[in-house]
Design an enzyme around this catalytic site. Structure first.
Site, PDB file in Angstrom:
ATOM      1  CE  LYS A  56      19.642  65.566  42.958  1.00  0.00           C
ATOM      2  NZ  LYS A  56      20.672  64.593  42.508  1.00  0.00           N
ATOM      3  NE  ARG A  82      15.387  62.091  39.577  1.00  0.00           N
ATOM      4  CZ  ARG A  82      15.816  62.106  40.848  1.00  0.00           C
ATOM      5  NH1 ARG A  82      15.189  62.811  41.752  1.00  0.00           N
ATOM      6  NH2 ARG A  82      16.886  61.431  41.177  1.00  0.00           N
ATOM      7  NE  ARG A 101      23.407  58.270  48.192  1.00  0.00           N
ATOM      8  CZ  ARG A 101      22.749  58.944  47.257  1.00  0.00           C
ATOM      9  NH1 ARG A 101      22.699  60.271  47.313  1.00  0.00           N
ATOM     10  NH2 ARG A 101      22.158  58.304  46.268  1.00  0.00           N
ATOM     11  NE  ARG A 107      18.875  56.256  47.827  1.00  0.00           N
ATOM     12  CZ  ARG A 107      18.894  57.326  47.028  1.00  0.00           C
ATOM     13  NH1 ARG A 107      19.245  58.509  47.516  1.00  0.00           N
ATOM     14  NH2 ARG A 107      18.578  57.220  45.771  1.00  0.00           N
ATOM     15  NE  ARG A 130      19.736  56.316  41.526  1.00  0.00           N
ATOM     16  CZ  ARG A 130      20.494  56.173  42.625  1.00  0.00           C
ATOM     17  NH1 ARG A 130      20.976  54.980  42.939  1.00  0.00           N
ATOM     18  NH2 ARG A 130      20.758  57.204  43.377  1.00  0.00           N
TER      19      ARG A 130
HETATM   20  P1  ADP Z   1      22.507  63.553  45.637  1.00  0.00           P
HETATM   21  O1  ADP Z   1      21.516  64.051  46.648  1.00  0.00           O
HETATM   22  O2  ADP Z   1      22.724  64.531  44.519  1.00  0.00           O
HETATM   23  O3  ADP Z   1      22.215  62.173  45.136  1.00  0.00           O
HETATM   24  P2  ADP Z   1      24.377  63.349  47.922  1.00  0.00           P
HETATM   25  O4  ADP Z   1      24.424  64.702  48.530  1.00  0.00           O
HETATM   26  O5  ADP Z   1      23.621  62.305  48.623  1.00  0.00           O
HETATM   27  O6  ADP Z   1      23.919  63.465  46.361  1.00  0.00           O
HETATM   28  O7  ADP Z   1      25.899  62.878  47.722  1.00  0.00           O
HETATM   29  C1  ADP Z   1      26.217  61.626  47.128  1.00  0.00           C
HETATM   30  C2  ADP Z   1      27.470  61.049  47.781  1.00  0.00           C
HETATM   31  O8  ADP Z   1      28.607  61.849  47.421  1.00  0.00           O
HETATM   32  C3  ADP Z   1      27.441  61.046  49.310  1.00  0.00           C
HETATM   33  O9  ADP Z   1      28.105  59.889  49.754  1.00  0.00           O
HETATM   34  C4  ADP Z   1      28.209  62.315  49.706  1.00  0.00           C
HETATM   35  O10 ADP Z   1      28.859  62.166  50.964  1.00  0.00           O
HETATM   36  C5  ADP Z   1      29.232  62.420  48.586  1.00  0.00           C
HETATM   37  N1  ADP Z   1      29.560  63.809  48.224  1.00  0.00           N
HETATM   38  C6  ADP Z   1      28.740  64.890  48.210  1.00  0.00           C
HETATM   39  N2  ADP Z   1      29.403  65.991  47.803  1.00  0.00           N
HETATM   40  C7  ADP Z   1      30.674  65.597  47.533  1.00  0.00           C
HETATM   41  C8  ADP Z   1      31.871  66.271  47.083  1.00  0.00           C
HETATM   42  N3  ADP Z   1      31.859  67.577  46.794  1.00  0.00           N
HETATM   43  N4  ADP Z   1      33.000  65.528  46.933  1.00  0.00           N
HETATM   44  C9  ADP Z   1      33.000  64.202  47.221  1.00  0.00           C
HETATM   45  N5  ADP Z   1      31.929  63.519  47.646  1.00  0.00           N
HETATM   46  C10 ADP Z   1      30.771  64.198  47.811  1.00  0.00           C
HETATM   47  P1  ADP Z   2      19.411  60.506  43.707  1.00  0.00           P
HETATM   48  O1  ADP Z   2      19.417  61.984  43.705  1.00  0.00           O
HETATM   49  O2  ADP Z   2      20.513  59.892  44.486  1.00  0.00           O
HETATM   50  O3  ADP Z   2      19.239  59.899  42.350  1.00  0.00           O
HETATM   51  P2  ADP Z   2      16.683  60.497  44.777  1.00  0.00           P
HETATM   52  O4  ADP Z   2      16.549  60.181  46.206  1.00  0.00           O
HETATM   53  O5  ADP Z   2      16.466  61.875  44.323  1.00  0.00           O
HETATM   54  O6  ADP Z   2      18.103  59.940  44.386  1.00  0.00           O
HETATM   55  O7  ADP Z   2      15.711  59.560  43.926  1.00  0.00           O
HETATM   56  C1  ADP Z   2      15.649  58.168  44.129  1.00  0.00           C
HETATM   57  C2  ADP Z   2      14.632  57.562  43.167  1.00  0.00           C
HETATM   58  O8  ADP Z   2      13.326  58.086  43.442  1.00  0.00           O
HETATM   59  C3  ADP Z   2      14.856  57.864  41.692  1.00  0.00           C
HETATM   60  O9  ADP Z   2      15.751  56.955  41.083  1.00  0.00           O
HETATM   61  C4  ADP Z   2      13.433  57.742  41.131  1.00  0.00           C
HETATM   62  O10 ADP Z   2      13.063  56.384  40.967  1.00  0.00           O
HETATM   63  C5  ADP Z   2      12.593  58.316  42.250  1.00  0.00           C
HETATM   64  N1  ADP Z   2      12.352  59.760  42.098  1.00  0.00           N
HETATM   65  C6  ADP Z   2      12.758  60.754  42.952  1.00  0.00           C
HETATM   66  N2  ADP Z   2      12.346  61.958  42.512  1.00  0.00           N
HETATM   67  C7  ADP Z   2      11.667  61.731  41.351  1.00  0.00           C
HETATM   68  C8  ADP Z   2      11.001  62.570  40.406  1.00  0.00           C
HETATM   69  N3  ADP Z   2      10.963  63.910  40.547  1.00  0.00           N
HETATM   70  N4  ADP Z   2      10.400  61.971  39.326  1.00  0.00           N
HETATM   71  C9  ADP Z   2      10.428  60.654  39.163  1.00  0.00           C
HETATM   72  N5  ADP Z   2      11.033  59.798  40.001  1.00  0.00           N
HETATM   73  C10 ADP Z   2      11.651  60.327  41.097  1.00  0.00           C
END
Ligand code: ADP
Ligand code: ADP
Ligand code: ZN
Length: 216
Positions: free
Chosen positions: A13, A88, A127, A160, A171
């Site tokens: 995302k 979410r 990541r 992180r 998660r």
């Molecule tokens: P999210 O915001 O959904 O948690 P991120 O954009 O931070 O996801 O991506 C999670 C991890 O996966 C990062 O280390 C990123 O570099 C990697 N990543 C993102 N898109 C891809 C892809 N299409 N293929 C492989 N790795 C990816």
């Molecule tokens: P990722 O996409 O990699 O799971 P985020 O950065 O979106 O990570 O979220 C990290 C943490 O922040 C989640 O595990 C949760 O604890 C909290 N969080 C983020 N967005 C929300 C939401 N919309 N509702 C509840 N908790 C949230």
């Protein structure tokens, strides 16, 4: 364009949001980033959120909803917004619908990034992010230009605290139980644009996303 990015943790995302911001100029609203900033600043809200985040559990709805409501009222959201990590839960989605109704706005698309669980664990544990410019890397799939160095020149990439295997599993459980019902919620409203993210590079996913969002 009023847009939601939906998908499990690690689906890409944030990665896609950065590319979409560059293309459209619409602001990215990441509740995860906002919560981490509140934790780092030690605010009351941050103190409330921290234990949930560390445990890989969702922060209570009312905490996150307040943040989003304030953010959507800012002038830069006038021409559109890109919500990343919100909603979410079904109550969050219902509240958002009411909020947008009051503002006489409607969602255009929910971009669903679909990636398998085992792939997500690999993505999240590898990541790394830049604390200076926010760039997102992966040690194997998207490595930085030089070891531990961002393309912006900043040295020392961050991992992180919640990006460890144990918390990731929590998660993912939270995603399947509390967030995945939103696929049906928005499906019923005809808004879901699904893009398959497994075995696709970030650029491949971006190309599919642009088609799905009719951005060319
Ligand atoms: P999210 O915001 O959904 O948690 P991120 O954009 O931070 O996801 O991506 C999670 C991890 O996966 C990062 O280390 C990123 O570099 C990697 N990543 C993102 N898109 C891809 C892809 N299409 N293929 C492989 N790795 C990816
Ligand atoms: P990722 O996409 O990699 O799971 P985020 O950065 O979106 O990570 O979220 C990290 C943490 O922040 C989640 O595990 C949760 O604890 C909290 N969080 C983020 N967005 C929300 C939401 N919309 N509702 C509840 N908790 C949230
Ligand atoms: Zn950087």
């Amino acid at each position: 364009m009023d847009l939601i990015l939906l998908g499990p943790p690690g689906a890409g995302k944030g990665t896609q949001a950065k590319k979409l911001v560059e293309l459209t100029g619409i602001p990215q609203i990441s509740t995860g980033d906002m919560l981490r900033a509140a934790v780092a600043a030690g605010t009351e809200l941050g103190k409330k959120a921290k234990a949930f985040m560390d445990a890989g559990k969702l922060v209570p709805d009312e905490v996150v909803i307040g943040l989003v409501e304030e953010r959507l009222a800012k002038p830069d959201c006038g021409g559109g917004f890109m919500l990343d990590g919100f909603p979410r839960t079904v109550p969050q989605a219902e509240t958002l619908e009411n909020m947008l109704g009051r503002l006489k706005r409607k969602l255009d698309h929910v971009l669903l990034l679909d990636v398998e669980d085992e792939e997500l664990v690999k993505r999240i544990t590898g990541r790394r992010t830049c604390g200076e410019c926010g760039s997102i890397y992966h040690l194997v799939f998207s490595p930085p230009p030089a070891a531990d160095t961002c393309k912006c020149g900043h040295k020392g990439l961050d991992q992180r605290a919640d990006d460890n295997e144990k918390t990731v599993r929590e998660r993912l459980t939270a995603y399947h139980k509390q967030t995945s019902p939103l696929i049906d919620f928005y499906g019923k409203r005809g808004l879901v644009r699904k893009v398959v993210g497994t075995n696709a590079t970030p650029d491949d996913v971006f190309a599919s996303a642009k088609r799905a969002l009719r951005l060319g």
